[in-house]
Scaffold this motif. Structure first.
Motif: not given
Lengths: 360, 625
Positions: B188-214
């Motif tokens: 039960d693991v959501p698969i995310v788009p690599k081309h956007l998520w590989d730009k995330v630096g610190d995963f412990s602080k990125f809440n995915n709630d700044t840019k809409f639509p997701i």
């Protein structure tokens, strides 16, 4: 602190003026300078006291919430598939594997630089979460504060002036009744009656939240105002009684005073005697109470915010406690206490300006 | 002119002022009623519909707040349910019987040595920014969870047995394992788009709630989110399984369950679920209401009593202060034999639960197990008394006393927030009291501290079970015990048994579903016989929705199941709007007009009232001259 200081003011009954007594002839330079110096010393002492209190709160908030027997990591991950490594990793990330003294020193050190830590459950700086929820709380409790203070003063004055009359008895009894009503219960009652609607009463107001989420611009402002009606009524209903009772009793104290008789004797209308002479003097204890309540505006109202799903600090505090999300609850506790301390200090600082005998 | 008015007398003019103020308030209230754009006396079911004309919106009342919109961090059920709607998983669960069916992967198969799984990734799944979803995205997601501690917070448990994950082609995903693992169709693991998520630096602080639509590839696209207020999702018209029927789903936060029920009654929301169920009082009050259907389905939770089998660490170090009497199977069985389950279901759960036995709720029929007739511990207080006698706890007066002369007094941990625990505690006190056993019910907000310190004798226990039972079975293995005393661990109640552990390993390595189910049943049988825990009931999921907003909705199990918190996205994906196609949302324009008119009336009334008061004040001032 001024919370307990309720001095009677210098009686003002100048036959030639209807307003408060003027400051008097210009005082000599010497005494005035001395007064200013004394006042500044007084203010400095109060600010220093506030700073000490703030530091004490900072320390207390750390230990207070650690007295709650709980395991934040287990609570947060409860019911989810979780491996031993994940548990360990979370504990490490939250710093819960550190000795208590190290957790404490880093908490105090960070707090002094304005960093209240990172919320366990929201993965965001506590300060950000507080700043996010603060406007909603200020809007709701601030509006209610203005309304219940105004209503309390107005009704307190009326009831005291007509002491013993039917309206006095009715108003005092009603205020005491509402004061004793649990706010969440009253809130739910209002939702059932005015949101859902009962019998001929239509459902007029939303059941909860700050907005419906569809409006923009001016319509948004109106939408928020519409959502505020029931929670504000709840807060005002349970909150105005305190101001009313304080105002009523302090005005009753004033009413037998000679200066009021003098004022009447010189031919002033009763309305003027009340507004211009009695009320300003009776306002001092109420003024103190209002400042105490002002500090609580920031703390929000946990129960009312919960019943009306208001996205403010009260609700945030509740969520923090349920984990317990230690950085969040200790950060909020610190902010709440700071607000009360600042409001009290402000009252202390302003008080000598209203009552010259204070601070000398 | 001078007038003298006795200070205590009520003034006629003031009465007039009060009347004026009351009138203004009453008018204000009446005017405010126009604000929502709903005429007086009318219900407002359309409020749950969208603002744009012709669009249909399903509004769901939720109690939990969102902890994170990042699938790498989200822990709460509310948030994980959202990620199910936003991102496709490799597999899904069939709504009929929970068996694994295609998701982002169209098929999956193990190698002969059971250590390599190959998934075929569908070629008709696109991210909402137009890019193709590929095996590379899935491989990147798993690798990130495996290699970045911060990214493994939420789903790390799924990859602990992974050795290597690769994507040899856009449609081929290969996962190599350290040990055989039968749960590979239940990742039960959501698969995310690599081309956007590989730009995330610190995963412990990125809440995915700044840019809409997701950007996602699930049945819904998350378009807006306001903390503790609402989450909005629009239908993904390009979703490979087909577009949802509602144009929009809104999850609206109601922190108070009674307020949420009121919102449903009013029509402000289309659906309300309990947490985990509506209370019997709430359900009863909604039954028979016009346009409301109360849905009751088999729950996925079990409600059990657990005993302390002797707290211990992984290396066998004993700790805690559990009552030694409970180490005797006869005593444990005596306790369970003196519980009248029918009474509990009737009086405490008020009929909204099913009599319990096996560890896995009957909602998952493949793993359902029931004790045989001679195995069953039914309600039999007489037999319980005999067992206690045999165990050496004789009745002395009205107390059971052990060989050491001490009375048999027990403690039970209860969740202060669960009224069922408290109510059942009272019954247990009475029933066990009749046997001569003393019981102290310790109700705490958080029972985890004494529990993990092993400082309890019994505890109210309960778990929400997934379609794959691996996790809830795993919490009773020796590997789940804590490393250090009193440290929280994955264990539930310190059970550590060789037979059970062997069965656990066997089921995890068994790839034949029928054979695996058989082993799982053997494990349940062992758990039942061991008497360390006893399942009392399976509480039902009780929820309600508005039939004038939702025409039909898929439950899970489809025959007669629940709606909220399903394994999959079936409910919201399948929901059909009532009166779909008839333009149910014609009131948005009138809403704004109503708001404006209402406020204008309020302003006019208040201004008028203020003017009158000012005028009166001025009159008195003039009088004074």
């Amino acid at each position: 602190m001024t919370a307990d200081s309720t001095p009677a003011l210098v009686k003002q009954a100048d036959a030639d003026t209807e307003g408060p007594a003027p400051a008097g002839p210009a005082a000599a330079r010497g005494p005035r300078a001395r007064n200013t110096k004394a006042y500044l010393r007084y203010v400095a002492a109060k600010i220093l006291g506030a700073a000490v209190s703030l530091f004490a709160v900072l320390v207390t908030s750390f230990f207070l919430f650690r007295l709650i027997p709980s395991d934040p990591v287990k609570q947060m991950t409860g019911g989810r598939p979780i491996s031993a490594e994940q548990l360990q990793s979370l504990r490490h990330q939250f710093g819960l594997d550190q000795p208590m003294w190290r957790q404490f020193t880093s908490y105090v050190g960070d707090a002094l630089t304005g960093d209240l830590g990172t919320s366990y459950q929201f993965h965001a700086p506590v300060m950000d979460k507080i700043v996010e929820a603060l406007p909603a709380t200020l809007l709701l409790t601030g509006t209610a504060y203005v309304l219940y203070s105004a209503l309390g003063i107005w009704l307190g004055t009326r009831t005291a002036w007509r002491n013993g009359s039917t309206s006095d008895r009715f108003n005092t009894a009603l205020a005491l009744t509402l004061y004793s009503v649990p706010s969440f219960w009253l809130g739910l009652l209002l939702i059932i009656v005015f949101s859902v609607g009962i019998g001929p009463i239509p459902g007029m107001f939303p059941t909860g939240g700050l907005e419906s989420g569809n409006e923009t611009g001016f319509a948004y402002v109106l939408d928020v105002a519409h959502h505020m009606v029931l929670p504000v009524i709840t807060l005002v209903a349970v909150g105005y009684a305190q101001t009313l009772l304080v105002m009523r009793s302090s005005l009753l104290d004033e009413m037998g005073s000679d200066y009021l008789t003098t004022a009447r004797a010189k031919g002033l209308r009763d309305d003027a005697v009340r507004r211009k002479h009695a009320v300003p003097n009776a306002m001092l204890p109420t003024f103190t109470l209002m400042f105490v309540n002002l500090g609580h505006v920031v703390a929000g109202q946990i129960l009312v915010e919960t019943v009306f799903s208001w996205p403010g600090l009260g609700g945030l505090f509740y969520q923090g406690l349920s984990v317990p999300d230690l950085p969040l609850v200790q950060g909020l506790f610190f902010v709440f206490a700071t607000a009360v301390i600042l409001a009290n200090t402000l009252a202390d600082v302003l008080y000598p300006l209203l009552d010259p005998r204070v601070g000398r | 002119m001078v007038e003298r008015v006795p200070p205590h007398a009520a003034q006629p003019r003031s009465r007039l002022r009060v009347l004026l103020a009351s009138g203004a308030a009453a008018l204000g209230l009446a005017a405010a009623s126009v604000v929502p754009g709903v005429p007086l006396g009318a219900a407002s079911p359309q409020q749950a519909q969208a603002a744009d004309s012709g669009r249909t919106t399903l509004t769901v009342a939720v109690a939990q707040s969102v902890d994170s919109l990042s699938p790498f961090l989200a822990q709460k059920l509310m948030s994980t349910s959202l990620t199910r709607l936003m991102y496709d998983f490799l597999t899904n669960y069939d709504a009929k019987d929970n068996h694994a069916i295609p998701g982002l992967a169209t098929k999956w198969e193990p190698s002969a040595d059971k250590l390599t799984w190959t998934y075929t990734i569908r070629s008709n799944s696109k991210w909402s920014d137009g890019q193709q979803a590929t095996a590379e995205d899935a491989a990147w997601t798993f690798n990130k969870i495996m290699t970045d501690e911060a990214a493994g917070q939420a789903n790390g448990s799924f990859v602990t047995n992974f050795k290597k994950v690769t994507a040899p082609s856009p449609t081929k995903l290969v996962i190599e394992l350290k040990e055989p693992q039968a749960t590979m169709a239940a990742l039960d693991v959501p698969i995310v788009p690599k081309h956007l998520w590989d730009k995330v630096g610190d995963f412990s602080k990125f809440n995915n709630d700044t840019k809409f639509p997701i950007v996602g590839n699930g049945p819904f696209i998350l378009t807006d989110y306001k903390v503790d207020q609402y989450v909005k999702l629009k239908a993904n018209k390009d979703f490979w399984r087909g577009s949802p029927k509602f144009d929009e789903v809104v999850f609206k936060t109601y922190k108070d369950q009674d307020a949420a029920v009121a919102a449903l009654r009013k029509g402000e929301v289309s659906f309300v679920a309990g947490s985990p169920a509506l209370t019997p009082a709430q359900a009863n009050s909604l039954k028979g209401e016009k346009n409301i259907k109360v849905n009751e389905g088999p729950g996925r939770r079990f409600f059990a009593l657990a005993t302390n089998p002797g707290a211990q660490t992984k290396d066998g170090k004993k700790f805690g202060n559990g009552n030694k009497a409970l180490l005797d199977l006869k005593v444990r069985q005596a306790l369970f034999l003196s519980i009248d389950r029918d009474t509990l279901i009737d009086k405490v759960f008020q009929g909204h639960a099913v009599n319990g036995a096996g560890y896995i709720p009957p909602r998952f029929p493949a793993y359902k197990w029931e004790p045989s007739a001679d195995q069953k511990l039914g309600y039999d207080p007489a037999k319980a008394a005999k067992l206690l006698d045999q165990a050496g706890y004789k009745l002395k007066g009205d107390q059971r006393v052990g060989k050491d002369g001490k009375p048999l007094d027990l403690r039970i941990l209860c969740h202060a927030t669960d009224p069922n625990d408290k109510a059942i505690g009272k019954y247990l006190k009475e029933w066990w009291g009749k046997l001569g056993i003393g019981l102290k019910v310790d109700c705490l907000d958080d029972v985890s501290v004494p529990w993990y310190a092993g400082e309890y004798d019994l505890a109210f226990d309960g778990w929400s079970v997934n379609p794959d039972p691996d996790f809830v079975l795993g919490i009773h293995t020796c590997a789940a015990l804590p490393v250090k005393a009193k440290e929280s661990a994955t264990t539930d109640d310190f059970i550590c048994d060789k037979t059970y552990d062997e069965l656990y390993k066997k089921q995890l390595a068994e790839y034949d579903p029928a054979k695996r189910a058989d082993i799982v049943k053997q494990m349940q049988s062992w758990l039942y016989d061991s008497g360390y825990m006893n399942v009392i009931a399976y509480p039902n999921a009780v929820e309600a929705y508005r039939t004038d907003q939702i025409k039909s909705i898929t439950t899970m199990p489809e025959a007669a199941g629940n709606i909220y918190g399903q394994d999959g996205y079936w409910s919201w994906w399948s929901a059909v709007p009532a009166g779909s196609g008839d333009g149910t949302d014609s009131d948005s324009g009138s809403s704004s007009t109503g708001v404006v008119i209402g406020i204008v009336v309020v302003v006019v009334v208040l201004a008028g009232g203020g003017f009158l008061l000012m005028r009166r004040r001025r009159t008195t001032a003039d009088d004074r001259e």
